[in-house]
Design an enzyme around this catalytic site. Structure first.
Site, PDB file in Angstrom:
ATOM      1  N   ARG A  79      45.989 -20.410  30.771  1.00 46.09           N
ATOM      2  CA  ARG A  79      45.657 -19.530  32.128  1.00 46.09           C
ATOM      3  C   ARG A  79      46.309 -20.219  33.061  1.00 46.09           C
ATOM      4  NH1 ARG A  79      43.184 -17.676  28.312  1.00 46.09           N
ATOM      5  NH2 ARG A  79      40.863 -17.289  28.173  1.00 46.09           N
TER       6      ARG A  79
ATOM      7  N   SER B 166      35.779 -15.327  32.921  1.00 46.43           N
ATOM      8  CA  SER B 166      35.535 -16.734  32.943  1.00 46.43           C
ATOM      9  C   SER B 166      35.646 -17.230  34.039  1.00 46.43           C
ATOM     10  CB  SER B 166      36.411 -17.431  31.860  1.00 46.43           C
ATOM     11  OG  SER B 166      36.248 -16.876  30.522  1.00 46.43           O
TER      12      SER B 166
ATOM     13  N   GLU C 293      38.721 -20.882  37.424  1.00 42.29           N
ATOM     14  CA  GLU C 293      39.842 -19.816  36.861  1.00 42.29           C
ATOM     15  C   GLU C 293      39.804 -18.604  37.719  1.00 42.29           C
ATOM     16  OE1 GLU C 293      39.988 -17.048  33.010  1.00 42.29           O
ATOM     17  OE2 GLU C 293      39.639 -19.272  32.618  1.00 42.29           O
TER      18      GLU C 293
END
Length: 330
Positions: free
Chosen positions: A179, A228, A298
Site C-alpha cells: 500500500r 480499506s 490507508e
C-alpha cells in the site's frame, strides 16, 4: 481581472487555460464517501501544459494542492480544503496497447485497463477487477493484494514535480511496498507503461470472476466507503482484529464499522468527516489497547491538520450495534 488578483486566480480565469474550474466546489461530489466540504478551487486539468502550470503556480504561491483522482481513497474535512483539488481530465484518460504493453494516462480508470486486457486475452491484471479509482492513484498506493500488485506491472512511469519538471523512470527504479510507493508527495503521476502477457482467456475469466465474487461477498459495496481504512499490519488482518473486538456495527453519527468487513467504515446516511475520524480513532485505540498494534490509516486525509490520523472529536458519542460502548480493553 481585478488589479490585485493572485497568480493562481489569473491563471484560472485565463481563456487559454485548458481546464475546467469550479470555485468553492463541494468535495462530497468528488469522493466515493460522498463526504467533504468545499475546496477553494476544484480544477479538472485537461492537458499536461495546464496541469504543470497549475501545480507550478500553487507551489510558487504556497497554495496547498492535491490530486484527488476519483476520490476513492480520500476523506475530506467537513470544513473543506483551502487549496486546489485537482482531477486529471481529457488528455490523461487515454489508453492504448502497443508492443505488448498498455500505455495509460494516470486519469484512466484501472477497471478500464482490466477489461481491455481481458478482451485481448491478456493476463496479469485479474487481481484488480472491481478496483475503483484511477491508474495514477493505483500506482501511488501500489494497489493490489498481498500476493499481486500494480507495481509489478510497471515498465515505465512519467511524472511531474514542481521545480524538477518531467521525469521518466523505469518501474524497477521505484520502490513498491504494501500500500505504498516511493513517489514524492509533490510528484504528480502523468502516465505509465504496463506489461501484460498472453493468457488462456478462460483462466483469465475464471480468475476475474472468482476475485470479483470474493470482493462482492466480503466488502460493503452497497454503501459509500473509501475502501480499506487501515493498512493491514504484518501478519495480521485489520478486519479480523476488529471482528474479534466485537466492533462491527459500531457507530459514530452516520459513520458505521461495516457489518460485512471490519476494515471498512461506511457512510450509513449523512455521515460527516468528523464522524468517520472519531470512529477511526475509536477503532485504533481499541486495537492498540488489546493487541498492542498501532494501526496506520490507508485513507488520505485532506483539509485536516497534520495530526488528522490521530485526532478525534472528543464529544462524539460512540455506539455499538446494541447501544453505547466505551473504550474497549478486551
Amino acid at each position: 481581472m481585478a488589479r490585485h488578483a493572485s497568480p493562481l486566480q489569473s491563471l484560472l480565469v485565463d481563456d487559454r487555460f485548458d481546464g475546467d474550474v469550479y470555485p468553492n466546489e463541494p468535495m462530497s461530489r468528488h469522493t466515493t464517501y460522498r463526504i467533504g466540504g468545499p475546496a477553494r478551487f476544484f480544477v479538472r486539468a485537461n492537458s499536461i501544459g495546464a496541469l504543470c502550470s497549475l501545480v507550478d503556480v500553487c507551489a510558487d504561491g504556497n497554495v496547498p494542492w492535491v490530486v484527488v483522482g476519483r476520490g476513492s481513497n480520500v476523506l475530506v474535512a467537513d470544513e473543506g480544503f483551502g487549496g486546489v483539488a485537482i482531477a486529471l481530465g481529457r488528455d490523461f484518460r487515454t489508453s492504448r496497447f502497443e508492443d505488448g504493453r498498455f500505455m495509460v494516462g494516470a486519469g484512466a480508470t484501472l477497471s478500464s485497463v482490466v477489461q481491455d486486457a481481458f478482451r485481448r486475452n491478456l493476463g496479469g491484471f485479474e487481481f484488480a477487477v472491481g478496483t475503483p479509482g484511477t491508474v495514477g492513484g493505483a500506482l501511488r498506493m501500489n494497489a493490489g493484494s498481498r500476493d499481486e500488485w500494480i507495481g509489478e506491472r510497471v515498465v515505465t512511469v512519467t511524472t511531474y514535480r514542481p521545480g524538477r519538471g518531467l521525469l521518466r523512470r523505469r518501474g524497477s527504479e521505484l520502490s513498491w511496498g504494501y500500500r505504498e510507493s516511493s513517489f514524492s508527495p509533490d510528484e504528480v503521476i502523468l502516465e505509465c507503461e504496463l506489461s501484460a502477457e498472453a493468457a488462456d482467456p478462460f483462466k483469465v475469466r475464471d480468475k476475474m470472476e472468482e476475485n470479483l465474487a470474493r470482493r462482492q461477498q466480503t466488502q460493503p459495496l452497497s454503501l459509500p466507503t473509501c475502501g480499506s481504512v487501515f493498512k493491514n499490519p504484518d501478519g495480521a488482518s485489520v478486519g479480523k482484529l476488529v471482528e474479534e473486538l466485537g466492533l462491527k456495527g459500531t457507530c459514530v453519527g452516520g459513520a458505521r464499522v461495516s457489518d460485512v468487513h471490519g476494515n471498512f467504515i461506511v457512510n450509513a446516511g449523512a455521515a460527516t468527516a468528523a464522524d468517520v475520524r472519531a470512529l477511526m480513532e475509536h477503532v485504533r485505540r481499541c486495537v492498540a489497547a488489546t493487541f498492542g498494534i498501532d494501526l496506520v490509516p490507508e485513507v488520505r486525509m485532506v483539509g485536516f491538520g497534520a495530526d488528522a490520523p490521530r485526532a478525534a472529536a472528543a464529544d462524539a458519542p460512540v455506539h455499538g450495534a446494541h447501544g453505547a460502548v466505551g473504550e474497549h480493553h478486551g
